[in-house]
Design a protein around this motif. Sequence first.
Motif, short mmCIF file in Angstrom:
data_model
loop_
_atom_site.label_atom_id
_atom_site.label_comp_id
_atom_site.label_asym_id
_atom_site.label_seq_id
_atom_site.Cartn_x
_atom_site.Cartn_y
_atom_site.Cartn_z
N GLN A 1 0.81 -1.21 0.00
CA GLN A 1 0.00 0.00 0.00
C GLN A 1 0.85 1.27 0.00
OE1 GLN A 1 -3.60 0.25 0.05
NE2 GLN A 1 -3.26 -1.85 -0.67
N LEU A 2 1.93 1.27 0.79
CA LEU A 2 2.73 2.48 0.96
C LEU A 2 3.93 2.53 0.02
CD1 LEU A 2 2.72 2.67 4.87
CD2 LEU A 2 1.10 3.68 3.25
N PHE B 1 1.24 7.52 16.53
CA PHE B 1 1.50 6.52 15.50
C PHE B 1 1.47 7.16 14.12
CE2 PHE B 1 -0.27 2.30 13.61
CZ PHE B 1 0.99 1.95 13.16
N GLN B 2 0.53 8.05 13.89
CA GLN B 2 0.45 8.74 12.60
C GLN B 2 1.68 9.61 12.37
OE1 GLN B 2 -3.30 9.96 10.95
NE2 GLN B 2 -2.61 12.06 10.74
N ARG B 3 2.11 10.30 13.41
CA ARG B 3 3.31 11.13 13.27
C ARG B 3 4.53 10.26 12.99
NH1 ARG B 3 0.37 14.17 17.22
NH2 ARG B 3 1.27 13.00 18.98
N GLU C 1 2.39 9.42 7.32
CA GLU C 1 1.44 9.18 6.24
C GLU C 1 0.15 9.95 6.50
OE1 GLU C 1 1.89 7.47 3.50
OE2 GLU C 1 3.85 6.57 3.95
N SER C 2 -0.34 10.64 5.49
CA SER C 2 -1.57 11.39 5.62
C SER C 2 -2.74 10.46 5.95
CB SER C 2 -1.86 12.15 4.33
OG SER C 2 -3.09 12.82 4.39
N GLN C 3 -3.57 10.87 6.90
CA GLN C 3 -4.76 10.09 7.27
C GLN C 3 -4.42 8.67 7.72
OE1 GLN C 3 -8.02 11.53 7.24
NE2 GLN C 3 -6.74 13.34 6.99
N LYS D 1 -6.89 6.82 10.13
CA LYS D 1 -8.09 6.40 9.40
C LYS D 1 -7.80 5.18 8.53
CE LYS D 1 -11.67 8.35 6.33
NZ LYS D 1 -11.53 7.48 5.15
N ARG D 2 -6.70 5.21 7.81
CA ARG D 2 -6.36 4.10 6.92
C ARG D 2 -6.08 2.81 7.69
NH1 ARG D 2 -1.80 5.91 2.74
NH2 ARG D 2 -2.33 3.86 1.87
N PHE D 3 -5.34 2.94 8.77
CA PHE D 3 -5.00 1.78 9.59
C PHE D 3 -6.27 1.17 10.20
CE2 PHE D 3 -3.17 -0.32 13.40
CZ PHE D 3 -2.12 -1.01 12.82
#
Length: 217
Positions: A75-76, A125-127, A131-133, A136-138
């Motif tokens: 995905q990334l 975790f997002q920081r 990765e943007s959003q 939400k994605r996780f």
Amino acid sequence: MDTATLLAVCRVHQLLPDEGSVGVTAIDKRPVEGPVKVHKLGVHGDVQASRIHHGGEDQALYAYSQVDADYWVGQLERELPPGIFGENLRVSGIETTGAVIGERWKIGLDVEVEVTSPRVPCAAFQRRMGESQWVKRFTEAGRVGTYLRVIRTGSIQAGDHIHRLFVPSHGVTIGRWFSTPDVEAMEALRDAEADGEVRLQPEYHDEFEKLLRRVGS
């Protein structure tokens, strides 16, 4: 008994400044070489910067499976080495999100652990992922991995075998409870706890109350 493999043992490399209430985060986990002691609060030398939202004996270790990491690589479109998700254990051949709540594993010769609860993604975790959003994605992907309670302490190292010792009969997985908690799953967990088959974290009972209020409204 199923046999799987411990690919890496990870612990905090350095505490990083963070915008959260604690001011630092221990999410920067990286693999360590050789045997590592595991005690009731997790990997020796690791840090739980905040035990309000995670940590403590019920969330002493966080395990993430290689199959889920590989999904995110696709995905990334970048490498995601062990520890990048903040996990202590990167495992292969055994499901983490698909593990049944209360399932027990033996890792190496001594260590025994119990599946307790899903990982809920947070802003730190997002920081970390950049990765943007990401939260939400996780969350939407539902590949959250599992926290573990340490039942028996000892030492583990990369390459150790993981044996599934016990799987509760209620059948409620980490992924099911994280994604779609429902009354049927709640009742199965409550019955299993009453029968002594599992020992649920207090947070489950809070979720039970929320679920019942939602259903009754």
